[in-house]
Motif scaffolding. Structure first.
Motif, PDB file in Angstrom:
ATOM      1  N   PHE A  12       0.833  -1.197   0.000  1.00  0.00           N
ATOM      2  CA  PHE A  12       0.000   0.000   0.000  1.00  0.00           C
ATOM      3  C   PHE A  12       0.869   1.248   0.000  1.00  0.00           C
ATOM      4  CE2 PHE A  12       1.199   0.614   4.297  1.00  0.00           C
ATOM      5  CZ  PHE A  12       0.700   1.834   4.750  1.00  0.00           C
ATOM      6  N   GLY A  13       0.225   2.389  -0.207  1.00  0.00           N
ATOM      7  CA  GLY A  13       0.892   3.686  -0.146  1.00  0.00           C
ATOM      8  C   GLY A  13      -0.150   4.724   0.231  1.00  0.00           C
ATOM      9  N   ALA A  14       0.118   5.975  -0.096  1.00  0.00           N
ATOM     10  CA  ALA A  14      -0.840   7.041   0.188  1.00  0.00           C
ATOM     11  C   ALA A  14      -0.807   8.042  -0.951  1.00  0.00           C
ATOM     12  CB  ALA A  14      -0.519   7.736   1.510  1.00  0.00           C
ATOM     13  N   THR A  15      -1.959   8.606  -1.238  1.00  0.00           N
ATOM     14  CA  THR A  15      -2.081   9.577  -2.316  1.00  0.00           C
ATOM     15  C   THR A  15      -1.422  10.897  -1.926  1.00  0.00           C
ATOM     16  OG1 THR A  15      -4.196   8.564  -2.843  1.00  0.00           O
ATOM     17  CG2 THR A  15      -3.715  10.665  -3.881  1.00  0.00           C
ATOM     18  N   GLY A  16      -0.718  11.491  -2.868  1.00  0.00           N
ATOM     19  CA  GLY A  16      -0.091  12.780  -2.619  1.00  0.00           C
ATOM     20  C   GLY A  16      -1.060  13.926  -2.806  1.00  0.00           C
ATOM     21  N   SER A  17      -0.706  15.083  -2.257  1.00  0.00           N
ATOM     22  CA  SER A  17      -1.496  16.310  -2.405  1.00  0.00           C
ATOM     23  C   SER A  17      -2.929  16.131  -1.936  1.00  0.00           C
ATOM     24  CB  SER A  17      -1.484  16.781  -3.873  1.00  0.00           C
ATOM     25  OG  SER A  17      -0.166  16.927  -4.344  1.00  0.00           O
ATOM     26  N   ARG A  18      -3.116  15.271  -0.947  1.00  0.00           N
ATOM     27  CA  ARG A  18      -4.429  15.007  -0.379  1.00  0.00           C
ATOM     28  C   ARG A  18      -4.322  15.023   1.139  1.00  0.00           C
ATOM     29  NH1 ARG A  18      -4.969  15.641  -5.073  1.00  0.00           N
ATOM     30  NH2 ARG A  18      -6.287  14.492  -6.570  1.00  0.00           N
ATOM     31  N   ASP A  19      -5.364  14.605   1.802  1.00  0.00           N
ATOM     32  CA  ASP A  19      -5.468  14.599   3.255  1.00  0.00           C
ATOM     33  C   ASP A  19      -4.298  13.836   3.895  1.00  0.00           C
ATOM     34  OD1 ASP A  19      -6.224  14.486   5.880  1.00  0.00           O
ATOM     35  OD2 ASP A  19      -8.011  13.259   5.535  1.00  0.00           O
ATOM     36  N   ARG A  20      -3.302  14.575   4.397  1.00  0.00           N
ATOM     37  CA  ARG A  20      -2.122  13.939   4.998  1.00  0.00           C
ATOM     38  C   ARG A  20      -2.424  13.345   6.365  1.00  0.00           C
ATOM     39  NH1 ARG A  20       2.882  18.034   4.417  1.00  0.00           N
ATOM     40  NH2 ARG A  20       3.923  16.273   5.437  1.00  0.00           N
ATOM     41  N   GLY A  21      -3.506  13.817   7.007  1.00  0.00           N
ATOM     42  CA  GLY A  21      -3.810  13.360   8.350  1.00  0.00           C
ATOM     43  C   GLY A  21      -4.160  11.897   8.444  1.00  0.00           C
ATOM     44  N   ALA A  44       8.264   8.296   3.362  1.00  0.00           N
ATOM     45  CA  ALA A  44       8.959   8.557   4.626  1.00  0.00           C
ATOM     46  C   ALA A  44       7.961   8.771   5.760  1.00  0.00           C
ATOM     47  CB  ALA A  44       9.878   9.768   4.478  1.00  0.00           C
ATOM     48  N   GLU A  45       6.874   9.485   5.483  1.00  0.00           N
ATOM     49  CA  GLU A  45       5.850   9.707   6.510  1.00  0.00           C
ATOM     50  C   GLU A  45       5.203   8.391   6.928  1.00  0.00           C
ATOM     51  OE1 GLU A  45       2.951  12.690   5.637  1.00  0.00           O
ATOM     52  OE2 GLU A  45       4.428  14.095   4.836  1.00  0.00           O
ATOM     53  N   LEU A  46       4.914   7.535   5.960  1.00  0.00           N
ATOM     54  CA  LEU A  46       4.302   6.247   6.286  1.00  0.00           C
ATOM     55  C   LEU A  46       5.252   5.364   7.087  1.00  0.00           C
ATOM     56  CD1 LEU A  46       2.547   5.500   2.876  1.00  0.00           C
ATOM     57  CD2 LEU A  46       1.413   6.085   5.014  1.00  0.00           C
ATOM     58  N   LEU A  47       6.507   5.334   6.672  1.00  0.00           N
ATOM     59  CA  LEU A  47       7.508   4.524   7.379  1.00  0.00           C
ATOM     60  C   LEU A  47       7.691   5.008   8.806  1.00  0.00           C
ATOM     61  CD1 LEU A  47      10.093   4.197   4.483  1.00  0.00           C
ATOM     62  CD2 LEU A  47       9.033   2.252   5.666  1.00  0.00           C
ATOM     63  N   ALA A  48       7.780   6.321   8.978  1.00  0.00           N
ATOM     64  CA  ALA A  48       7.971   6.879  10.317  1.00  0.00           C
ATOM     65  C   ALA A  48       6.779   6.558  11.214  1.00  0.00           C
ATOM     66  CB  ALA A  48       8.182   8.388  10.232  1.00  0.00           C
ATOM     67  N   ARG A  59       8.815  -2.906   4.520  1.00  0.00           N
ATOM     68  CA  ARG A  59       9.815  -2.611   3.496  1.00  0.00           C
ATOM     69  C   ARG A  59       9.346  -1.454   2.636  1.00  0.00           C
ATOM     70  NH1 ARG A  59      11.574  -7.858   0.178  1.00  0.00           N
ATOM     71  NH2 ARG A  59       9.472  -8.562   0.719  1.00  0.00           N
ATOM     72  N   GLU A  60      10.298  -0.732   2.109  1.00  0.00           N
ATOM     73  CA  GLU A  60       9.996   0.370   1.204  1.00  0.00           C
ATOM     74  C   GLU A  60      10.470   0.005  -0.190  1.00  0.00           C
ATOM     75  OE1 GLU A  60      11.121   5.114   0.542  1.00  0.00           O
ATOM     76  OE2 GLU A  60      12.125   3.926   2.091  1.00  0.00           O
ATOM     77  N   ILE A  61       9.521  -0.101  -1.129  1.00  0.00           N
ATOM     78  CA  ILE A  61       9.838  -0.315  -2.541  1.00  0.00           C
ATOM     79  C   ILE A  61       8.995   0.690  -3.307  1.00  0.00           C
ATOM     80  CG2 ILE A  61       9.903  -1.923  -4.476  1.00  0.00           C
ATOM     81  CD1 ILE A  61       9.982  -4.223  -2.497  1.00  0.00           C
ATOM     82  N   GLY A  62       9.564   1.824  -3.633  1.00  0.00           N
ATOM     83  CA  GLY A  62       8.803   2.921  -4.205  1.00  0.00           C
ATOM     84  C   GLY A  62       8.109   2.563  -5.498  1.00  0.00           C
ATOM     85  N   ASN A  63       8.807   1.884  -6.402  1.00  0.00           N
ATOM     86  CA  ASN A  63       8.214   1.501  -7.684  1.00  0.00           C
ATOM     87  C   ASN A  63       7.091   0.497  -7.438  1.00  0.00           C
ATOM     88  OD1 ASN A  63       7.981  -0.404 -10.108  1.00  0.00           O
ATOM     89  ND2 ASN A  63       9.175   1.286 -10.967  1.00  0.00           N
ATOM     90  N   ARG A  64       5.872   0.893  -7.730  1.00  0.00           N
ATOM     91  CA  ARG A  64       4.728   0.064  -7.353  1.00  0.00           C
ATOM     92  C   ARG A  64       4.719  -1.286  -8.070  1.00  0.00           C
ATOM     93  NH1 ARG A  64       0.190   1.426  -4.409  1.00  0.00           N
ATOM     94  NH2 ARG A  64      -1.615   0.054  -4.656  1.00  0.00           N
TER      95      ARG A  64
END
Length: 517
Positions: A395-404, A437-441, A453-458
């Motif tokens: 999973f990940g998170a959408t950018g430029s959207r609700d960061r909370g 980085a925010e998700l990992l933290a 694990r962090e693998i940026g390329n989906r």
């Protein structure tokens, strides 16, 4: 479809429209056959509506629209000034103070108020809208109806399908679509109605026969600001100006609040529904089954009852199915008739692209649109309970959207999954590295030492998760569902999670995709 009131003079008489002084002689008798707010969709004979936008005024495209065949233009005072400076368009120009607020009513008049010729069903809520609308459509078709569907994934008109641009179309486009449905022989239409659409009045002036509410949790606060404002937008669907009757799921506090308010303001018009044992007009009992589906009984206070089920996984799909069934019953269908038709149709089990869509069995691989904390929690809980081995989450998170909501999603991930791969979702204009980085933290702060694990390329993240999974494992690829475009820094890239899953399955040693569906 024949327009009921498409003569410009009739429109001006019926609506707060003002013609500019230098309109061509005889403009009142000019007939328009449609309304468009996108000059690229003008085909000839329409009224083009150009109003203020976030970056550019739509009136700047009026000349292009006229060149494409628009026979009249609607704009606001600022747009009228802009057009006056540029010189005559050669077609009538009408002015309204608030074009977006008027556009739906205008388009409805031009297209002959098509919603009034259809049975109309609308579903709102944070999660479950798409699934419930597909279940509604499935139930209506089982009854022999000719159906239309409008939603996040696609638009369907009597079996014809095209990809959706917006969850809820713009006002003029919606009325044109409804007119197309009527002309094609559609009898009943089901649609998702987003909070944005309600706030921006995209569905006005449609008054839906039956509205449904699924639930509410944190999402879209970048637009609404607070949960209270988000709730207010959703709740507006149940006002008399927008729906005749409604069914509200009361298994969260927001649903109970909405049902209580509606009961006080509109006695008898809005029914409550509960799967979790709350006092409600409709109750779900006798739930049986697990894993890939459940059967259940839906009972009303007045004694009406229906036995049906869904083959879609997760308890939340019982709720979605119950809501769809209750909405059809609220429209006037007898329970015995619906029960028989659904039994013949295999229950409330439509194919819903990207919604708990299972693409393989061993390992079980599922793609789901879960992109907020509530939806992710539901998906993880449903799969956790039916997984013999490990539950692996990509999973990940959408950018430029609700960061909370990012820390909440990270917490759900590490609490519920055995292994987590954090990958890019749709970064939009935000740094993908920063989002990850925010998700990992957040994951590390909530549960230090978790297998994250962090693998940026989906695509690589999906491939890694699928190839490393054992046959008894479940891999959940969450966040994008049916979507096929990933936006990075304003550039669209083709990326379909389902395609990537199938490609990865084909690489599994000795399988050749044999476990794929």
């Amino acid at each position: 479809m024949t327009a009921a009131s498409s003569r410009l003079g009739d429109l001006v008489a019926a609506l707060p429209l003002t013609p500019v002084p230098d309109n061509p002689p005889g403009w009142e008798d000019l007939t328009v056959h449609g309304v468009r707010s996108d000059n690229r969709r003008v085909g000839g004979g329409e009224l083009f509506a150009g109003h203020g936008g976030a970056h550019v005024h739509g009136a700047r495209y009026a000349r292009d629209a006229v060149g494409a065949g628009a026979t009249a233009v609607l704009t606001d005072p600022a747009g009228a000034e802009l057009l006056a400076r540029e010189g005559s368009l050669g077609v009538p120009v009408l002015v309204a103070e608030d074009v977006p607020a008027l556009l739906g009513e205008l388009a409805a008049a031009v297209y002959g108020r098509p919603a009034e010729a259809l049975g109309t069903f609308a579903v709102t809520g944070t999660n479950g809208k798409t699934s419930t609308v597909y279940m509604l459509d499935h139930a209506l078709r089982s009854l022999g109806r000719t159906t239309g569907l409008i939603g996040t994934v696609e638009v369907r008109v009597a079996g014809r399908s095209e990809p959706a641009v917006l969850t809820t179309p713009q006002p003029a486009d919606l009325q044109a679509l409804l007119a197309d449905m009527v002309a094609t022989g559609v009898t009943d239409m089901s649609m998702e109605v987003s909070s944005h659409a309600l706030g921006l009045r995209r569905v006005d002036p449609v008054v839906f026969d039956v509205a449904g509410f699924t639930n509410l949790s944190q999402d879209h606060l970048d637009y609404h600001g607070t949960l209270e404002q988000y709730f207010a937008a959703k709740a507006s669907l149940f006002a008399p100006a927008r729906s005749r009757r409604g069914v509200v799921v009361v298994d969260d506090s927001w649903g109970r609040r909405l049902a209580e308010t509606a009961a006080a303001e509109r006695p008898g018009a809005v029914a409550s529904l509960s799967v979790q044992g709350h006092d409600a007009d409709w109750r779900v009992t006798e739930i049986t089954g697990e894993g890939q589906g459940h059967t259940f009984t839906l009972i009303h206070r007045d004694g009406r009852r229906l036995r049906t089920g869904t083959g879609l996984p997760g308890g939340f799909n019982v709720t979605n199915a119950a809501l769809a069934a209750a909405m059809v019953l609220t429209s006037g269908v007898e329970p015995d008739r619906l029960e028989a038709s659904l039994a013949a149709a295999g229950g409330l089990t439509p194919v819903i692209p990207g919604r708990m869509e299972q693409l393989a069995d061993f390992p079980r691989v599922i793609v789901d649109f879960a992109h907020n904390p509530g939806a992710l929690q539901q998906a993880v809980d449903a799969l956790r309970a039916t997984t013999a081995g490990r539950l692996v989450l990509v999973f990940g998170a959408t950018g430029s959207r609700d960061r909370g909501k990012r820390p909440q999603m990270a917490q759900v991930a590490v609490d519920g999954a055995d292994a987590v791969v954090i990958a890019d979702d749709d970064p939009h204009d935000e740094s993908p590295d920063q989002i990850r980085a925010e998700l990992l933290a957040a994951a590390d702060a909530h549960r230090p030492g978790s297998q994250v694990r962090e693998i940026g390329n989906r695509a690589e993240a999906i491939r890694t998760a699928v190839l490393e999974a054992a046959e008894e494992d479940t891999v959940l690829v969450a966040g994008r569902g049916h979507e096929k475009i990933q936006e990075v820094a304003g550039v669209d890239h083709h990326l379909d999670d389902r395609e990537e899953v199938r490609a990865a399955l084909a690489l599994r040693p000795g399988r050749a995709g044999g476990s794929a569906r």
